[in-house]
Design an enzyme around this catalytic site. Structure first.
Site, short mmCIF file in Angstrom:
data_model
loop_
_atom_site.label_atom_id
_atom_site.label_comp_id
_atom_site.label_asym_id
_atom_site.label_seq_id
_atom_site.Cartn_x
_atom_site.Cartn_y
_atom_site.Cartn_z
CE LYS A 177 -4.32 0.99 2.46
NZ LYS A 177 -5.01 0.72 3.75
O1 G3P Z 1 -7.74 1.63 5.62
C1 G3P Z 1 -8.11 2.79 4.98
C2 G3P Z 1 -9.46 3.33 5.38
O2 G3P Z 1 -10.43 2.33 5.24
C3 G3P Z 1 -9.49 4.03 6.71
O3 G3P Z 1 -10.78 4.30 7.14
O4 G3P Z 1 -12.30 4.86 8.99
O5 G3P Z 1 -9.87 5.50 9.17
O6 G3P Z 1 -11.40 6.70 7.61
P1 G3P Z 1 -11.10 5.39 8.28
#
Ligand code: G3P
Length: 223
Positions: A85
Protein backbone atom coordinates in the site's frame (compact mmCIF):
# COMPACT_ATOMS: atom_id res chain seq x y z
CA UNK A 1 -18.29 -7.77 -5.08
CA UNK A 2 -15.27 -8.66 -2.98
CA UNK A 3 -15.19 -8.01 0.77
CA UNK A 4 -11.94 -7.11 2.51
CA UNK A 5 -11.82 -6.47 6.24
CA UNK A 6 -10.18 -3.22 7.30
CA UNK A 7 -8.33 -4.20 10.47
CA UNK A 8 -4.99 -5.39 11.82
CA UNK A 9 -6.60 -7.36 14.65
CA UNK A 10 -5.59 -10.96 13.99
CA UNK A 11 -8.39 -12.41 16.13
CA UNK A 12 -11.02 -10.41 14.24
CA UNK A 13 -9.48 -11.56 10.95
CA UNK A 14 -9.55 -15.22 12.02
CA UNK A 15 -13.15 -14.92 13.15
CA UNK A 16 -14.30 -13.23 9.94
CA UNK A 17 -12.28 -15.60 7.73
CA UNK A 18 -14.25 -18.46 9.27
CA UNK A 19 -17.45 -17.04 7.70
CA UNK A 20 -16.10 -17.95 4.26
CA UNK A 21 -17.10 -14.51 3.02
CA UNK A 22 -13.77 -12.74 3.37
CA UNK A 23 -11.75 -12.05 0.22
CA UNK A 24 -8.86 -10.08 1.67
CA UNK A 25 -7.56 -7.74 4.35
CA UNK A 26 -6.41 -4.13 4.43
CA UNK A 27 -4.24 -2.63 7.14
CA UNK A 28 -2.80 0.84 7.61
CA UNK A 29 -0.34 2.33 10.12
CA UNK A 30 -3.17 3.52 12.41
CA UNK A 31 -4.75 0.06 12.48
CA UNK A 32 -1.37 -1.59 13.15
CA UNK A 33 -0.75 0.82 16.05
CA UNK A 34 -4.22 0.06 17.44
CA UNK A 35 -3.55 -3.69 17.23
CA UNK A 36 -0.62 -3.37 19.64
CA UNK A 37 1.40 -5.80 17.48
CA UNK A 38 5.10 -5.74 18.37
CA UNK A 39 6.30 -6.77 14.89
CA UNK A 40 4.51 -5.43 11.82
CA UNK A 41 6.34 -7.88 9.57
CA UNK A 42 5.30 -10.89 11.69
CA UNK A 43 1.73 -9.59 11.86
CA UNK A 44 1.44 -9.34 8.08
CA UNK A 45 2.91 -12.84 7.76
CA UNK A 46 0.28 -14.19 10.16
CA UNK A 47 -2.56 -12.40 8.35
CA UNK A 48 -1.36 -13.73 4.99
CA UNK A 49 -1.59 -17.28 6.36
CA UNK A 50 -5.12 -16.74 7.68
CA UNK A 51 -6.30 -15.37 4.31
CA UNK A 52 -3.97 -17.15 1.86
CA UNK A 53 -6.19 -16.69 -1.17
CA UNK A 54 -6.80 -12.97 -0.74
CA UNK A 55 -4.73 -9.83 -1.02
CA UNK A 56 -3.41 -8.47 2.28
CA UNK A 57 -2.54 -4.79 2.11
CA UNK A 58 0.56 -3.73 4.02
CA UNK A 59 1.44 -0.04 3.93
CA UNK A 60 4.87 1.51 3.56
CA UNK A 61 5.91 3.89 6.33
CA UNK A 62 8.32 6.21 4.49
CA UNK A 63 7.22 9.02 2.18
CA UNK A 64 10.26 9.35 -0.12
CA UNK A 65 10.60 7.30 -3.28
CA UNK A 66 13.80 5.38 -2.51
CA UNK A 67 12.82 4.31 1.00
CA UNK A 68 9.23 3.52 0.06
CA UNK A 69 10.48 1.34 -2.79
CA UNK A 70 12.82 -0.59 -0.46
CA UNK A 71 10.07 -0.99 2.13
CA UNK A 72 7.63 -2.12 -0.55
CA UNK A 73 10.07 -4.70 -1.90
CA UNK A 74 10.63 -5.96 1.64
CA UNK A 75 6.90 -6.21 2.37
CA UNK A 76 6.28 -8.00 -0.94
CA UNK A 77 8.69 -10.75 0.12
CA UNK A 78 6.58 -11.67 3.17
CA UNK A 79 4.06 -13.65 1.11
CA UNK A 80 2.72 -13.94 -2.42
CA UNK A 81 -0.59 -12.36 -1.42
CA UNK A 82 0.83 -9.10 -0.04
CA UNK A 83 -0.44 -5.97 -1.76
CA UNK A 84 1.91 -3.11 -1.00
CA UNK A 85 0.00 0.00 0.00
CA UNK A 86 1.44 3.36 -1.04
CA UNK A 87 0.10 6.88 -0.60
CA UNK A 88 -1.30 8.86 -3.51
CA UNK A 89 1.66 11.21 -3.89
CA UNK A 90 4.05 11.70 -6.82
CA UNK A 91 6.64 9.50 -5.10
CA UNK A 92 3.98 6.97 -4.07
CA UNK A 93 2.84 6.61 -7.66
CA UNK A 94 6.43 6.19 -8.86
CA UNK A 95 6.77 3.34 -6.37
CA UNK A 96 3.44 1.97 -7.58
CA UNK A 97 4.73 1.88 -11.15
CA UNK A 98 8.02 0.24 -10.19
CA UNK A 99 6.41 -2.44 -8.01
CA UNK A 100 3.57 -3.11 -10.47
CA UNK A 101 6.06 -3.50 -13.32
CA UNK A 102 7.88 -6.07 -11.15
CA UNK A 103 4.65 -8.06 -10.66
CA UNK A 104 3.76 -6.92 -7.14
CA UNK A 105 0.18 -6.01 -6.27
CA UNK A 106 -0.15 -2.36 -5.25
CA UNK A 107 -2.96 -0.63 -3.38
CA UNK A 108 -2.86 3.16 -3.78
CA UNK A 109 -4.36 4.73 -0.68
CA UNK A 110 -5.57 8.14 0.48
CA UNK A 111 -7.45 8.85 -2.77
CA UNK A 112 -9.87 11.76 -2.51
CA UNK A 113 -10.46 12.78 -6.15
CA UNK A 114 -11.22 11.25 -9.54
CA UNK A 115 -8.12 12.93 -10.97
CA UNK A 116 -6.00 11.06 -8.42
CA UNK A 117 -7.72 7.80 -9.36
CA UNK A 118 -6.86 8.35 -13.03
CA UNK A 119 -3.20 8.81 -12.09
CA UNK A 120 -3.21 5.63 -9.99
CA UNK A 121 -4.62 3.62 -12.89
CA UNK A 122 -1.93 5.00 -15.18
CA UNK A 123 0.68 3.98 -12.61
CA UNK A 124 -0.59 0.39 -12.82
CA UNK A 125 -2.26 0.19 -9.40
CA UNK A 126 -3.97 -3.11 -8.64
CA UNK A 127 -6.36 -1.26 -6.33
CA UNK A 128 -7.34 2.37 -5.86
CA UNK A 129 -8.65 3.20 -2.38
CA UNK A 130 -11.01 6.21 -2.33
CA UNK A 131 -11.95 7.12 1.27
CA UNK A 132 -15.71 7.72 1.32
CA UNK A 133 -16.23 8.26 5.07
CA UNK A 134 -13.52 10.89 5.38
CA UNK A 135 -15.04 12.84 2.46
CA UNK A 136 -18.48 12.65 4.10
CA UNK A 137 -16.84 13.92 7.31
CA UNK A 138 -15.85 17.19 5.64
CA UNK A 139 -19.26 17.68 4.02
CA UNK A 140 -18.41 16.22 0.61
CA UNK A 141 -20.17 13.29 -1.07
CA UNK A 142 -17.92 10.24 -0.70
CA UNK A 143 -20.16 7.99 -2.78
CA UNK A 144 -20.16 10.48 -5.67
CA UNK A 145 -16.40 9.93 -5.89
CA UNK A 146 -16.97 6.17 -6.24
CA UNK A 147 -19.59 6.78 -8.93
CA UNK A 148 -17.15 9.00 -10.85
CA UNK A 149 -14.21 6.60 -10.64
CA UNK A 150 -16.28 3.56 -11.65
CA UNK A 151 -17.68 5.53 -14.61
CA UNK A 152 -14.23 6.75 -15.70
CA UNK A 153 -12.55 3.34 -15.42
CA UNK A 154 -15.38 1.77 -17.44
CA UNK A 155 -14.51 4.06 -20.38
CA UNK A 156 -11.13 2.36 -20.71
CA UNK A 157 -11.24 -1.43 -20.86
CA UNK A 158 -7.42 -1.48 -20.67
CA UNK A 159 -7.62 -0.22 -17.06
CA UNK A 160 -7.37 -3.22 -14.76
CA UNK A 161 -7.27 -1.21 -11.51
CA UNK A 162 -10.02 -2.28 -9.10
CA UNK A 163 -12.03 0.29 -7.17
CA UNK A 164 -11.58 -0.57 -3.48
CA UNK A 165 -14.07 1.48 -1.47
CA UNK A 166 -12.37 2.47 1.80
CA UNK A 167 -13.26 4.41 4.93
CA UNK A 168 -16.60 2.59 4.97
CA UNK A 169 -18.62 3.66 8.00
CA UNK A 170 -21.99 1.89 7.66
CA UNK A 171 -23.90 -0.68 5.56
CA UNK A 172 -25.41 2.00 3.29
CA UNK A 173 -21.91 2.82 1.99
CA UNK A 174 -21.50 -0.82 1.03
CA UNK A 175 -24.90 -1.18 -0.64
CA UNK A 176 -24.42 2.04 -2.62
CA UNK A 177 -20.93 0.90 -3.68
CA UNK A 178 -22.32 -2.44 -4.86
CA UNK A 179 -25.05 -0.67 -6.87
CA UNK A 180 -22.35 1.37 -8.58
CA UNK A 181 -20.34 -1.70 -9.49
CA UNK A 182 -17.30 -1.05 -7.30
CA UNK A 183 -15.08 -4.14 -7.31
CA UNK A 184 -14.20 -4.30 -3.61
CA UNK A 185 -15.12 -2.72 -0.29
CA UNK A 186 -12.85 -2.81 2.72
CA UNK A 187 -15.07 -2.85 5.75
CA UNK A 188 -14.39 -2.52 9.49
CA UNK A 189 -15.34 -5.69 11.45
CA UNK A 190 -18.18 -3.89 13.23
CA UNK A 191 -19.76 -2.87 9.92
CA UNK A 192 -19.38 -6.39 8.48
CA UNK A 193 -21.39 -7.68 11.45
CA UNK A 194 -24.00 -4.97 10.91
CA UNK A 195 -24.54 -6.30 7.38
CA UNK A 196 -26.18 -9.42 8.79
CA UNK A 197 -28.56 -7.59 11.07
CA UNK A 198 -32.23 -6.83 10.58
CA UNK A 199 -34.79 -6.65 13.41
CA UNK A 200 -37.36 -8.54 11.32
CA UNK A 201 -34.88 -11.40 10.88
CA UNK A 202 -34.47 -11.63 14.66
CA UNK A 203 -38.21 -11.35 15.27
CA UNK A 204 -39.07 -13.87 12.57
CA UNK A 205 -36.48 -16.37 13.79
CA UNK A 206 -37.72 -16.10 17.38
CA UNK A 207 -41.25 -16.89 16.16
CA UNK A 208 -40.07 -19.87 14.08
CA UNK A 209 -38.06 -21.29 17.00
CA UNK A 210 -41.04 -20.90 19.36
CA UNK A 211 -43.51 -22.44 16.88
CA UNK A 212 -41.16 -25.32 16.08
CA UNK A 213 -40.88 -26.13 19.78
CA UNK A 214 -44.69 -26.53 19.83
CA UNK A 215 -44.43 -29.36 17.29
CA UNK A 216 -42.35 -31.41 19.75
CA UNK A 217 -40.29 -32.76 16.83
CA UNK A 218 -36.56 -33.03 16.11
CA UNK A 219 -35.30 -33.08 12.53
CA UNK A 220 -32.19 -35.03 13.51
CA UNK A 221 -34.14 -37.67 15.47
CA UNK A 222 -36.11 -38.38 12.30
CA UNK A 223 -32.95 -38.80 10.21
O1 G3P B 1 -7.74 1.63 5.62
C1 G3P B 1 -8.11 2.79 4.98
C2 G3P B 1 -9.46 3.33 5.38
O2 G3P B 1 -10.43 2.33 5.24
C3 G3P B 1 -9.49 4.03 6.71
O3 G3P B 1 -10.78 4.30 7.14
O4 G3P B 1 -12.30 4.86 8.99
O5 G3P B 1 -9.87 5.50 9.17
O6 G3P B 1 -11.40 6.70 7.61
P1 G3P B 1 -11.10 5.39 8.28
Amino acid sequence: MKFFVDTADINEIKDLASTGLLDGVTTNPSLVAASGAKSFIDLIGQICKVVPDGPVSAEVAATDYATMLKEGQHLAKIAKNVAVKVPLTPDGLKVCKALSDAGTMVNVTLCFSAAQAILAAKAGATFISPFVGRLDDIGQDGMQLIRDIVQIYKQYPAIKTEVLVASVRHPVHLVEAAKMGAHVATIPPKVIRQLYAHPLTDKGLAAFVADWAKTGQSILDAA
